[in-house]
Write a protein that holds these residues in place. Structure first.
Motif, PDB file in Angstrom:
ATOM      1  N   PHE A 256       0.834  -1.204   0.000  1.00 57.20           N
ATOM      2  CA  PHE A 256       0.000   0.000   0.000  1.00 57.20           C
ATOM      3  C   PHE A 256       0.864   1.248   0.000  1.00 57.20           C
ATOM      4  CE2 PHE A 256      -2.234   3.404   2.235  1.00 57.20           C
ATOM      5  CZ  PHE A 256      -3.439   3.441   1.547  1.00 57.20           C
ATOM      6  N   MET A 257       1.889   1.266   0.847  1.00 57.28           N
ATOM      7  CA  MET A 257       2.770   2.419   0.910  1.00 57.28           C
ATOM      8  C   MET A 257       3.565   2.579  -0.376  1.00 57.28           C
ATOM      9  SD  MET A 257       1.942   3.892   3.544  1.00 57.28           S
ATOM     10  CE  MET A 257       3.041   5.222   3.098  1.00 57.28           C
ATOM     11  N   ARG A 258       3.914   1.446  -0.994  1.00 58.27           N
ATOM     12  CA  ARG A 258       4.634   1.526  -2.266  1.00 58.27           C
ATOM     13  C   ARG A 258       3.739   2.146  -3.343  1.00 58.27           C
ATOM     14  NH1 ARG A 258       9.312   2.890  -3.369  1.00 58.27           N
ATOM     15  NH2 ARG A 258      10.284   1.947  -5.200  1.00 58.27           N
ATOM     16  N   ALA A 259       2.454   1.829  -3.289  1.00 57.20           N
ATOM     17  CA  ALA A 259       1.515   2.422  -4.242  1.00 57.20           C
ATOM     18  C   ALA A 259       1.441   3.937  -4.041  1.00 57.20           C
ATOM     19  CB  ALA A 259       0.131   1.801  -4.070  1.00 57.20           C
ATOM     20  N   PHE A 260       1.496   4.381  -2.787  1.00 57.82           N
ATOM     21  CA  PHE A 260       1.493   5.815  -2.512  1.00 57.82           C
ATOM     22  C   PHE A 260       2.773   6.471  -3.016  1.00 57.82           C
ATOM     23  CE2 PHE A 260      -2.263   6.055   0.172  1.00 57.82           C
ATOM     24  CZ  PHE A 260      -2.632   7.372  -0.036  1.00 57.82           C
ATOM     25  N   ASP A 261       3.895   5.766  -2.864  1.00 59.66           N
ATOM     26  CA  ASP A 261       5.154   6.310  -3.384  1.00 59.66           C
ATOM     27  C   ASP A 261       5.057   6.553  -4.890  1.00 59.66           C
ATOM     28  OD1 ASP A 261       6.307   6.167  -0.876  1.00 59.66           O
ATOM     29  OD2 ASP A 261       7.126   4.165  -1.201  1.00 59.66           O
ATOM     30  N   TRP A 262       4.502   5.584  -5.597  1.00 61.18           N
ATOM     31  CA  TRP A 262       4.371   5.714  -7.049  1.00 61.18           C
ATOM     32  C   TRP A 262       3.348   6.787  -7.425  1.00 61.18           C
ATOM     33  CZ3 TRP A 262       7.459   4.136 -10.826  1.00 61.18           C
ATOM     34  CH2 TRP A 262       8.369   3.112 -10.561  1.00 61.18           C
ATOM     35  N   ALA A 263       2.277   6.886  -6.632  1.00 62.46           N
ATOM     36  CA  ALA A 263       1.279   7.930  -6.897  1.00 62.46           C
ATOM     37  C   ALA A 263       1.889   9.308  -6.692  1.00 62.46           C
ATOM     38  CB  ALA A 263       0.077   7.744  -5.973  1.00 62.46           C
ATOM     39  N   PHE A 264       2.642   9.449  -5.606  1.00 63.74           N
ATOM     40  CA  PHE A 264       3.334  10.711  -5.325  1.00 63.74           C
ATOM     41  C   PHE A 264       4.295  11.042  -6.462  1.00 63.74           C
ATOM     42  CE2 PHE A 264       7.082  12.886  -3.704  1.00 63.74           C
ATOM     43  CZ  PHE A 264       6.549  13.971  -3.040  1.00 63.74           C
ATOM     44  N   ALA A 265       5.114  10.055  -6.858  1.00 66.36           N
ATOM     45  CA  ALA A 265       6.087  10.277  -7.928  1.00 66.36           C
ATOM     46  C   ALA A 265       5.392  10.636  -9.235  1.00 66.36           C
ATOM     47  CB  ALA A 265       6.950   9.029  -8.110  1.00 66.36           C
ATOM     48  N   GLY A 266       4.278   9.971  -9.519  1.00 65.39           N
ATOM     49  CA  GLY A 266       3.550  10.238 -10.751  1.00 65.39           C
ATOM     50  C   GLY A 266       2.990  11.647 -10.804  1.00 65.39           C
ATOM     51  N   ILE A 267       2.411  12.091  -9.698  1.00 64.65           N
ATOM     52  CA  ILE A 267       1.820  13.439  -9.654  1.00 64.65           C
ATOM     53  C   ILE A 267       2.905  14.501  -9.750  1.00 64.65           C
ATOM     54  CG2 ILE A 267       0.607  15.082  -8.174  1.00 64.65           C
ATOM     55  CD1 ILE A 267      -1.109  12.768  -7.199  1.00 64.65           C
ATOM     56  N   MET A 268       3.968  14.350  -8.973  1.00 66.00           N
ATOM     57  CA  MET A 268       5.055  15.331  -9.017  1.00 66.00           C
ATOM     58  C   MET A 268       5.696  15.366 -10.405  1.00 66.00           C
ATOM     59  SD  MET A 268       5.113  16.728  -6.001  1.00 66.00           S
ATOM     60  CE  MET A 268       3.333  16.497  -6.045  1.00 66.00           C
ATOM     61  N   GLY A 269       5.941  14.194 -10.976  1.00 66.85           N
ATOM     62  CA  GLY A 269       6.563  14.123 -12.293  1.00 66.85           C
ATOM     63  C   GLY A 269       5.678  14.710 -13.381  1.00 66.85           C
ATOM     64  N   THR A 270       4.374  14.469 -13.285  1.00 66.20           N
ATOM     65  CA  THR A 270       3.440  15.007 -14.284  1.00 66.20           C
ATOM     66  C   THR A 270       3.419  16.527 -14.263  1.00 66.20           C
ATOM     67  OG1 THR A 270       2.025  13.049 -14.164  1.00 66.20           O
ATOM     68  CG2 THR A 270       1.041  15.070 -15.034  1.00 66.20           C
ATOM     69  N   PHE A 271       3.351  17.115 -13.067  1.00 62.23           N
ATOM     70  CA  PHE A 271       3.367  18.575 -12.950  1.00 62.23           C
ATOM     71  C   PHE A 271       4.657  19.142 -13.536  1.00 62.23           C
ATOM     72  CE2 PHE A 271       0.474  18.317  -8.987  1.00 62.23           C
ATOM     73  CZ  PHE A 271      -0.651  18.323  -9.797  1.00 62.23           C
ATOM     74  N   ALA A 272       5.773  18.514 -13.183  1.00 64.55           N
ATOM     75  CA  ALA A 272       7.065  19.027 -13.631  1.00 64.55           C
ATOM     76  C   ALA A 272       7.213  18.944 -15.145  1.00 64.55           C
ATOM     77  CB  ALA A 272       8.187  18.241 -12.946  1.00 64.55           C
ATOM     78  N   LEU A 273       6.879  17.803 -15.730  1.00 68.61           N
ATOM     79  CA  LEU A 273       7.025  17.631 -17.173  1.00 68.61           C
ATOM     80  C   LEU A 273       6.067  18.525 -17.948  1.00 68.61           C
ATOM     81  CD1 LEU A 273       7.505  13.756 -17.380  1.00 68.61           C
ATOM     82  CD2 LEU A 273       9.237  15.551 -17.612  1.00 68.61           C
ATOM     83  N   LYS A 274       4.864  18.676 -17.432  1.00 65.35           N
ATOM     84  CA  LYS A 274       3.898  19.559 -18.089  1.00 65.35           C
ATOM     85  C   LYS A 274       4.433  20.981 -18.142  1.00 65.35           C
ATOM     86  CE  LYS A 274      -0.883  21.189 -17.758  1.00 65.35           C
ATOM     87  NZ  LYS A 274      -2.155  21.135 -16.992  1.00 65.35           N
ATOM     88  N   LEU A 275       5.026  21.424 -17.051  1.00 59.84           N
ATOM     89  CA  LEU A 275       5.582  22.765 -17.007  1.00 59.84           C
ATOM     90  C   LEU A 275       6.755  22.918 -17.967  1.00 59.84           C
ATOM     91  CD1 LEU A 275       5.675  25.571 -15.634  1.00 59.84           C
ATOM     92  CD2 LEU A 275       7.302  24.582 -14.029  1.00 59.84           C
ATOM     93  N   LEU A 276       7.658  21.931 -17.971  1.00 59.93           N
ATOM     94  CA  LEU A 276       8.827  22.016 -18.837  1.00 59.93           C
ATOM     95  C   LEU A 276       8.455  21.999 -20.304  1.00 59.93           C
ATOM     96  CD1 LEU A 276      11.294  19.691 -16.890  1.00 59.93           C
ATOM     97  CD2 LEU A 276      11.326  22.183 -17.016  1.00 59.93           C
ATOM     98  N   VAL A 277       7.466  21.197 -20.667  1.00 59.84           N
ATOM     99  CA  VAL A 277       6.998  21.148 -22.058  1.00 59.84           C
ATOM    100  C   VAL A 277       6.373  22.476 -22.470  1.00 59.84           C
ATOM    101  CG1 VAL A 277       5.328  20.106 -23.621  1.00 59.84           C
ATOM    102  CG2 VAL A 277       6.702  18.652 -22.128  1.00 59.84           C
ATOM    103  N   ALA A 278       5.594  23.046 -21.547  1.00 58.73           N
ATOM    104  CA  ALA A 278       4.948  24.332 -21.838  1.00 58.73           C
ATOM    105  C   ALA A 278       5.997  25.404 -22.058  1.00 58.73           C
ATOM    106  CB  ALA A 278       4.032  24.717 -20.683  1.00 58.73           C
ATOM    107  N   LYS A 279       7.060  25.416 -21.260  1.00 55.77           N
ATOM    108  CA  LYS A 279       8.111  26.410 -21.410  1.00 55.77           C
ATOM    109  C   LYS A 279       8.875  26.212 -22.717  1.00 55.77           C
ATOM    110  CE  LYS A 279       7.448  28.732 -17.679  1.00 55.77           C
ATOM    111  NZ  LYS A 279       6.993  30.128 -17.754  1.00 55.77           N
ATOM    112  N   ALA A 280       9.077  24.940 -23.086  1.00 54.98           N
ATOM    113  CA  ALA A 280       9.826  24.639 -24.305  1.00 54.98           C
ATOM    114  C   ALA A 280       9.064  25.070 -25.548  1.00 54.98           C
ATOM    115  CB  ALA A 280      10.138  23.148 -24.359  1.00 54.98           C
ATOM    116  N   ASN A 281       7.729  25.087 -25.466  1.00 55.75           N
ATOM    117  CA  ASN A 281       6.909  25.435 -26.628  1.00 55.75           C
ATOM    118  C   ASN A 281       6.638  26.925 -26.746  1.00 55.75           C
ATOM    119  OD1 ASN A 281       6.714  22.778 -27.394  1.00 55.75           O
ATOM    120  ND2 ASN A 281       4.847  22.406 -26.209  1.00 55.75           N
ATOM    121  N   GLU A 282       7.057  27.740 -25.776  1.00 58.54           N
ATOM    122  CA  GLU A 282       6.774  29.172 -25.801  1.00 58.54           C
ATOM    123  C   GLU A 282       7.599  29.849 -26.906  1.00 58.54           C
ATOM    124  OE1 GLU A 282       5.508  30.094 -21.171  1.00 58.54           O
ATOM    125  OE2 GLU A 282       7.424  30.814 -21.986  1.00 58.54           O
TER     126      GLU A 282
END
Length: 214
Positions: free
Chosen positions: A188-214
């Motif tokens: 269960f805790m491992r699933a939370f680790d992956w959920a946390f990593a997924g959310i943080m990574g998604t926010f970060a990549l979305k931001l970086l892609v948006a900046k790259a396309n400006e």
């Protein structure tokens, strides 16, 4: 109202905040330890102290980031990119190291409510990781060109506190069962680790892609 983020931003922030509230860290370790060794009153004092610390971080982050935005939109953009890199690092660390709940040994001496509150407040305010997290995480949900950035930063910070406090309080009220569950449910805790990593990574990549396309 001008200070309210749009629906999709608020939904994304809510998902991140809930995962963060349920992920073991220094604050959770403190109030769970106080509860298990000194009772629920001490645990609730620790939750209240940590919450007050988050309020301080919210105000300082909103003022500081807003000042940066007023000085230079380029500097604000750089802060968001640095923040994205930090979120990616958090995601990697969550997958590599996982969550941990290091409870202290049993204590026979009970501390007064105000002393536990001050201890929790001090630990939270002086934790450099929390400072860095607030300064880099909150701006990910605000545009550099938004004239209402200060109000939105304040709203998101207090919304984060409002979401987390009842969850932390529930953990204190059921501390023994919750601590036992965390220790005996690695999947269960491992699933939370992956959920946390997924959310943080998604926010970060979305931001970086948006900046790259400006």
């Amino acid at each position: 109202m001008a200070y309210l983020p749009d629906y999709t931003t608020l939904l994304a922030f809510t998902a991140a905040a809930l995962v963060l509230a349920l992920t073991p860290g220094p604050d959770m370790t403190l109030f769970m330890s106080k509860t298990l060794t000194q009772g629920r009153r001490a645990g609730l004092a620790a939750v209240l102290g940590a919450t007050c610390g988050l309020v301080v971080h919210t105000v300082l982050a909103a003022i500081g980031v807003s000042a940066l935005l007023s000085a230079s939109t380029v500097a604000f953009a750089v802060l968001k990119i640095v923040g994205a890199a930090y979120l990616i690092w958090l995601a990697v660390q969550a997958v590599r190291s996982g969550s941990s709940l290091a409870l202290q040994a049993a204590s026979t001496k009970r501390q007064p409510f105000h002393r536990v509150w001050l201890q929790a407040l001090g630990i939270n305010i002086l934790n450099p990781k929390i400072v860095l997290f607030f300064v880099t995480f909150l701006p990910q949900f605000v545009s550099a060109t938004d004239p209402h950035a200060t109000g939105k930063l304040m709203f998101l910070g207090f919304y984060f506190v409002a979401l987390g406090m009842p969850i932390c309080t529930a953990m204190v009220l059921g501390a023994s069962a919750f601590a036992r569950f965390l220790k005996t449910s690695p999947k269960f805790m491992r699933a939370f680790d992956w959920a946390f990593a997924g959310i943080m990574g998604t926010f970060a990549l979305k931001l970086l892609v948006a900046k790259a396309n400006e």
